[in-house]
Design an enzyme around this catalytic site. Structure first.
Site, mmCIF file in Angstrom:
data_model
loop_
_atom_site.group_PDB
_atom_site.id
_atom_site.type_symbol
_atom_site.label_atom_id
_atom_site.label_comp_id
_atom_site.label_asym_id
_atom_site.label_seq_id
_atom_site.Cartn_x
_atom_site.Cartn_y
_atom_site.Cartn_z
ATOM 1 C CG ASN A 9 4.073 -12.666 -2.569
ATOM 2 O OD1 ASN A 9 4.870 -13.313 -1.881
ATOM 3 N ND2 ASN A 9 3.687 -11.450 -2.256
ATOM 4 N NE ARG A 93 7.518 -9.437 -2.178
ATOM 5 C CZ ARG A 93 6.938 -9.050 -1.066
ATOM 6 N NH1 ARG A 93 5.747 -9.519 -0.739
ATOM 7 N NH2 ARG A 93 7.516 -8.191 -0.281
ATOM 8 C CG HIS A 182 8.518 -2.569 1.146
ATOM 9 N ND1 HIS A 182 8.382 -1.839 2.301
ATOM 10 C CD2 HIS A 182 7.655 -3.606 1.253
ATOM 11 C CE1 HIS A 182 7.473 -2.403 3.086
ATOM 12 N NE2 HIS A 182 7.037 -3.485 2.477
ATOM 13 N NE ARG A 243 6.693 -6.427 9.455
ATOM 14 C CZ ARG A 243 6.888 -6.314 8.149
ATOM 15 N NH1 ARG A 243 8.029 -5.848 7.682
ATOM 16 N NH2 ARG A 243 5.950 -6.666 7.298
ATOM 17 C CD GLU A 387 5.228 -4.487 -3.675
ATOM 18 O OE1 GLU A 387 4.057 -4.388 -3.246
ATOM 19 O OE2 GLU A 387 6.184 -4.813 -2.968
#
Ligand code: ADP
Length: 405
Positions: A9, A93, A182, A243, A387
């Site tokens: 990632n 990813r 996601h 966020r 993940e």
């Protein structure tokens, strides 16, 4: 073919990676997990953790490739280098797959070119993902590399959910759409739910809530995403650590006209200085819960907006799905904050949703589990996400198919 997959990632100043057996139980720790941090800064950090040791290297790291090379050298010292393990594949990813990538793909030169074309849609994420792919392919060119996209799971969403009500010409010219993010996590977690319910996956209507630093909600019917809270970018939807989630776009015009803010100021404001942090100064949920205990009014307000927004999405998804079998919480907050789970679903007995307090707060509970009462007609679950394992499984399967064909 060996059984291990390297999962990468790659971010703008860091690279996270794991060496994983894709057939392992999701609760099993990876064979090795590593972090290359502060790339391009005066003090770098490489940290590798295996089952029984941790290694660190804090020399400066000038580039992603230097970081990866050194991390692989450290791994080789442990007998876990990419060559020692005879890896089956590398899984990468990738945040944005645009409209083109509706599932994981084996990476070729053409795929890299297509990813470059998608950079305008994800300027903060995709360039770093592409750098990681390029440099890892240079170092490990003999292995199949597979890209797994955060957006793919949402590629079959109904048009009414995937489109924004703005000018069609602009939409087409700039590829504007609700892409969602996601997706690897929502898919991984939602696939466990039919088994927990003892139902055929095609008959299950469910909502998955991925609540980490970033947060998103997804409505799923028969395994297909019907709606999701993130949009063209991962800024939309729920309140997150830093966020804002959904706000009235008119606020931006107001800040530009009255406050003289520029595009970069707005980007910084909404991505890094808003959300929980913007309201109460903290973005770590544990800190927020502590502040609330101490009576901090800003922390109470931040928590209030967070829960209110979450409930707004849960309610609208329930209605649009036309019924509901399960709600599942996952990621750092979803898996650990019992108070959030309780408050997100409080007072919904009339809708067939009832949390069991003892199950919800059981300190010893781990792994996929039910937290609703036996009477609750909508079942509520906690399912830990993984993940990296999902990416390893996709990469392994694609490498195996390639070998067989
Ligand atoms: P990321 O989006 O970075 O992958 P995670 O899924 O790891 O994030 O979630 C990070 C969030 O989970 C942080 O806000 C952290 O405070 C929260 N968290 C982790 N453990 C707990 C806990 N025991 N109680 C409440 N919140 C927690």
């Amino acid at each position: 073919m060996s059984q291990y997959v390297l999962v990468l990632n790659s971010g703008s100043s860091s690279i996270k990676f794991q060496v994983i057996d894709p057939s392992a139980d999701p609760s099993h720790p990876p064979m090795a997990a590593g972090l290359v941090e502060r790339i391009g800064e005066p003090k770098g950090l490489i940290k590798i953790k295996t089952e029984n040791q941790t290694l660190e290297d804090s020399r400066p790291i000038s580039s992603h490739s230097v970081g990866l090379e050194r991390a692989f050298a450290l791994m080789t010292g442990l007998g876990l280098g990419p060559l020692d393990l005879d890896l089956a594949a590398v899984g990468h990813r990738v945040v944005h797959g645009g409209k083109e990538f509706t599932g994981p793909v084996r990476i070729t030169k053409d795929v890299v070119k297509q990813l470059e074309d998608l950079v305008p849609l994800a300027p903060l994420h995709n360039p770093a993902n592409i750098d990681g792919i390029r440099e890892c392919m240079d170092l490990l060119g003999h292995l199949p590399h597979v890209a797994v996209f955060d957006t793919s799971f949402f590629s079959d969403m109904p048009d009414a959910a995937a489109n924004y009500a703005i000018n069609r010409e602009l939409v087409k010219e700039y590829d504007i759409r609700r892409y969602g993010f996601h997706g690897t996590s929502h898919e991984f977690v939602s696939k466990k739910v039919p088994g927990l319910l003892g139902k055929d996956p095609k008959d299950v209507k469910q909502i998955t809530l991925h609540l980490g630093n970033g947060a998103s909600a997804t409505a799923i019917d028969g395994g297909v995403a019907q709606d999701t809270s993130m949009g063209l970018t991962p800024l939309a939807g729920l309140v997150m650590g830093t966020r804002s989630g959904d706000i009235d776009p008119g606020i931006l015009f107001h800040l530009v006209r009255s406050g003289g803010l520029k595009v970069d100021d707005l980007d910084e404001l909404l991505n890094r200085k808003s959300g929980l942090k913007g309201v109460c100064g903290a973005n770590d949920f544990r800190e927020i819960l502590e502040k609330i205990e101490q009576g901090d009014e800003d922390a109470k307000l931040a928590y209030g907006i967070y829960i209110h927004t979450l409930r707004r999405f849960i309610g609208s998804y329930m209605l649009n799905l036309g019924g509901l079998d399960a709600i599942t919480f996952t990621a750092g907050v979803g898996e650990n904050a019992a108070a959030v789970r309780r408050d997100a679903l409080a007072g919904l007995e009339n809708f067939g949703i009832e949390i069991d307090d003892a199950r919800n707060t059981d300190p010893d509970a781990e792994g996929p589990r039910e937290i609703s009462t036996d009477n609750s007609s909508v079942k509520v679950f906690v399912v830990p996400t993984n993940e990296e394992l999902a990416i390893a499984q996709y990469a392994f399967n694609i490498a195996q198919e390639a070998q067989e064909s």
